[in-house]
Design a protein around this motif. Structure first.
Motif, PDB file in Angstrom:
ATOM      1  N   ARG A  41      62.297 -24.444  26.207  1.00 36.88           N
ATOM      2  CA  ARG A  41      62.932 -25.567  26.620  1.00 36.88           C
ATOM      3  C   ARG A  41      64.258 -25.538  26.697  1.00 36.88           C
ATOM      4  NH1 ARG A  41      61.278 -27.582  21.743  1.00 36.88           N
ATOM      5  NH2 ARG A  41      63.322 -27.868  20.802  1.00 36.88           N
ATOM      6  N   ARG A  70      66.062 -24.831  30.399  1.00 29.91           N
ATOM      7  CA  ARG A  70      65.707 -25.547  31.553  1.00 29.91           C
ATOM      8  C   ARG A  70      66.850 -26.723  31.385  1.00 29.91           C
ATOM      9  NH1 ARG A  70      59.137 -26.306  30.277  1.00 29.91           N
ATOM     10  NH2 ARG A  70      58.557 -24.464  31.354  1.00 29.91           N
ATOM     11  N   GLN A 117      66.214 -29.860  32.386  1.00 31.18           N
ATOM     12  CA  GLN A 117      65.519 -30.835  31.764  1.00 31.18           C
ATOM     13  C   GLN A 117      64.486 -30.626  30.618  1.00 31.18           C
ATOM     14  OE1 GLN A 117      63.317 -31.156  35.841  1.00 31.18           O
ATOM     15  NE2 GLN A 117      61.905 -32.468  34.638  1.00 31.18           N
ATOM     16  N   ASP A 127      61.241 -31.146  28.739  1.00 26.59           N
ATOM     17  CA  ASP A 127      59.566 -31.736  28.711  1.00 26.59           C
ATOM     18  C   ASP A 127      58.993 -31.197  27.673  1.00 26.59           C
ATOM     19  OD1 ASP A 127      56.971 -31.784  29.875  1.00 26.59           O
ATOM     20  OD2 ASP A 127      57.924 -31.596  31.910  1.00 26.59           O
ATOM     21  N   GLY A 151      55.532 -28.547  32.059  1.00 22.28           N
ATOM     22  CA  GLY A 151      56.448 -27.667  33.055  1.00 22.28           C
ATOM     23  C   GLY A 151      55.944 -26.340  33.713  1.00 22.28           C
ATOM     24  N   VAL A 205      59.098 -26.573  36.365  1.00 30.24           N
ATOM     25  CA  VAL A 205      60.410 -26.566  35.923  1.00 30.24           C
ATOM     26  C   VAL A 205      60.878 -25.049  35.591  1.00 30.24           C
ATOM     27  CG1 VAL A 205      61.879 -27.532  33.787  1.00 30.24           C
ATOM     28  CG2 VAL A 205      59.882 -28.744  34.393  1.00 30.24           C
ATOM     29  N   THR A 224      62.875 -22.075  34.721  1.00 33.73           N
ATOM     30  CA  THR A 224      63.287 -21.627  33.390  1.00 33.73           C
ATOM     31  C   THR A 224      64.256 -20.340  33.209  1.00 33.73           C
ATOM     32  OG1 THR A 224      61.476 -22.442  32.580  1.00 33.73           O
ATOM     33  CG2 THR A 224      62.463 -21.030  31.013  1.00 33.73           C
TER      34      THR A 224
END
Length: 546
Positions: free
Chosen positions: A340, A343, A345, A347, A351, A355, A357
């Motif tokens: 988390r 990232r 953003q 989520d 993800g 997303v 990473t």
């Protein structure tokens, strides 16, 4: 001077560091690919060496495991896949010998459709006393369910059965909701609490502690973008209803019956995803539950201003009712915070493949966040594998996905299996010492986890594991840490979180883009990353003795 290690035993829960064990994925003693109670027993020395105060064990009850054990078919037993009641008794006794307390999950909102009482309700028919224990209702005209309530895992919250009635399940179809307006349900859970307290457990984590009471008028929820809202707005008919507090007050009375035993007070921690903190504070008033997870920090951006606002709002509201804050960065329902924090953003659930990473950035921030969490006033929870710096496993093959979210979403949301992958303990290839022999665990481990095993990290001085060990050792021996207060320091940039705790302790977390000089101090107790020319690098936390 009184150290943290010699504080009164009856205050243990106010500053405890609790380690969450997801038993299916922690350690497998019999080699069948599933973690078990004897696996936990075998790893108690590891947990004692880590320095935690208590273990919270996710549901270990008999269950079809259609929702990871949160679908309980017998609240007074142990899932045969995990062991026996005798194994559980031995675990409790051995943990206590090591000074570790045991908390277990209580799942009071719903049971499994395999629970004998629900099976009897299905067989008994409309209008029967057996159905009164659950939420059976006739539908609306046109074949519609009784309300438009959504289920947490996708779809609607009502399931129709053969005789035309519907039953309520706020979560999976296999998890019918108990009717907490019925005295038999209330008395049954009284007995369940006493059953486990009498066996020596030290407390319960209350699953969805805000959900048992429902609005008996069964009003629909508002629509959001044309769909029933999932928001826990004030007045939601299924969450945070006033009746939950009556239930908690009753449970607190039962727990207090055990307060004078040698083990000290038996305690409750609430899982209630409620914001703002004023709502959460209602659950930890002096005659209700002892503590509640603070999820606002878990959901907060890696941003100094936002973090400070959340910390202030949480502590101010909980202190107002005499409760400690309880901090958490990850658990079995959320993306691991190493991923988390890597990232741009946030989520909370999804993800994978979408997303971008940066796991090295996530590792730095996860280390900094760990020291920040453990320096804040109150208690803290560590999810198994947090101390190893495990990332979320986001490329699990679809055929192994086990979370009901995957099915209920029509295979559009992968669910929570990525944070539930079994722990790597030793060796250079799967199963990394999770079980005996070479048999593979119930969820596959990444082949590149060899450097993340507990064995590999033990001999690396600056490993994630040794950072946690050092932090917990310092926390236990430092009077300023645990329960107490903090004072924000105003001599640092706005992008730096800095606070002082009495006596003589200061924590700084640098969330800026550049290293910063350390303030005047007596010694550096610990840093999440090495200092750079005496300065605190970005995404780094330092503990200072003043």
């Amino acid at each position: 001077m009184t150290s943290a290690a010699t504080r009164p035993a009856d205050d243990w829960w106010r500053s405890a560091v609790v380690y969450q064990v997801y038993p299916r994925s922690f350690a497998d003693a019999n080699g069948d690919g599933t973690g078990d109670v004897n696996g936990i027993r075998a790893r108690l020395p590891y947990l004692a060496d880590l320095g935690i105060d208590a273990i919270w064990i996710s549901p270990w009850y008999p269950s079809p495991l259609l929702d990871g054990g949160y679908d309980v078919s017998d609240y007074r037993g142990i899932n045969p896949d995990f062991g026996t009641l005798a194994d559980a008794d031995a675990l409790i006794a051995e943990a206590h010998t090591l000074g570790i307390r045991i908390l277990i999950d209580l799942v009071p909102n719903h049971c499994s459709w395999e629970h004998p009482w629900f099976k009897a309700a299905l067989a008994a028919g409309k209008g029967s006393p057996e159905r009164d224990l659950f939420w059976f209702r006739d539908g609306k005209p046109g074949g519609l369910p009784p309300t438009n309530w959504p289920a947490a895992f996708g779809g609607g919250a009502w399931q129709q059965i053969e005789d035309g009635q519907w039953y309520l399940h706020l979560f999976d179809i296999s998890q019918p909701d108990w009717n907490w307006d019925h005295p038999k349900v209330i008395e049954e859970f009284d007995a369940i609490l006493r059953f486990w307290f009498d066996r020596g457990i030290d407390g319960f984590r209350i699953d969805v502690a805000d959900s048992m009471a429902k609005d008996p008028a069964l009003p629909d929820v508002p629509l959001h973008n044309g769909q029933p809202t999932r928001e826990k707005y004030v007045g939601n008919p299924t969450y945070d209803q006033p009746g939950v507090h009556t239930i908690h007050q009753r449970w607190r009375t039962i727990a207090d019956e055990y307060a004078d035993t040698p083990l000290g007070p038996r305690v409750f921690v609430a899982e209630a995803w409620l914001s703002p903190a004023e709502r959460l504070a209602q659950y930890v008033r002096p005659n209700e539950l002892h503590s509640a997870f603070n999820f606002d920090v878990l959901q907060c951006a890696w941003d100094a201003k936002e973090l400070r606002e959340v910390i202030d709002h949480t502590t101010d509201n909980l202190w107002a009712v005499g409760a400690p804050a309880t901090w958490v960065l990850s658990n079995h329902d959320t993306i691991r915070h190493r991923t988390r924090y890597g990232r741009d953003q946030r989520d909370a659930l999804e993800g994978a493949g979408v997303v971008p990473t940066d796991l090295e950035l996530g590792r730095r921030r996860a280390r900094a966040a760990a020291l920040l969490e453990l320096a804040l006033p109150g208690g803290a929870y560590i999810y198994q594998g947090d101390e190893l710096g495990l990332p979320e496993v986001e490329d699990l093959p679809e055929e192994v996905l086990d979370d009901p979210v995957w099915e209920r979403s029509g295979h559009t949301a992968r669910g929570r299996d990525g944070c539930r992958v079994p722990i790597p303990w030793s060796g250079t290839e799967p199963p990394f010492g999770f079980g005996t022999g070479a048999g593979q665990p119930w969820l596959p481990q990444p082949a590149n986890w060899s450097s993340l095993t507990a064995e590999a990290q033990a001999s690396v001085p600056d490993s994630h594991l040794n950072l946690y060990k050092a932090a917990l050792r310092i926390r236990r021996s430092t009077e300023a840490l645990g329960e107490g207060r903090l004072i924000w320091d105003e001599d640092t940039p706005a992008s730096v979180l800095s606070f002082t705790r009495s006596p003589n302790f200061r924590c700084l977390t640098n969330l800026s883009d550049t290293p910063i000089p350390l303030p005047t101090h007596n010694q550096v107790l610990l840093t999440s990353q090495p200092l750079t020319d005496g300065q605190l690098p970005t995404d780094t936390t330092a503990w200072l003795e003043l």
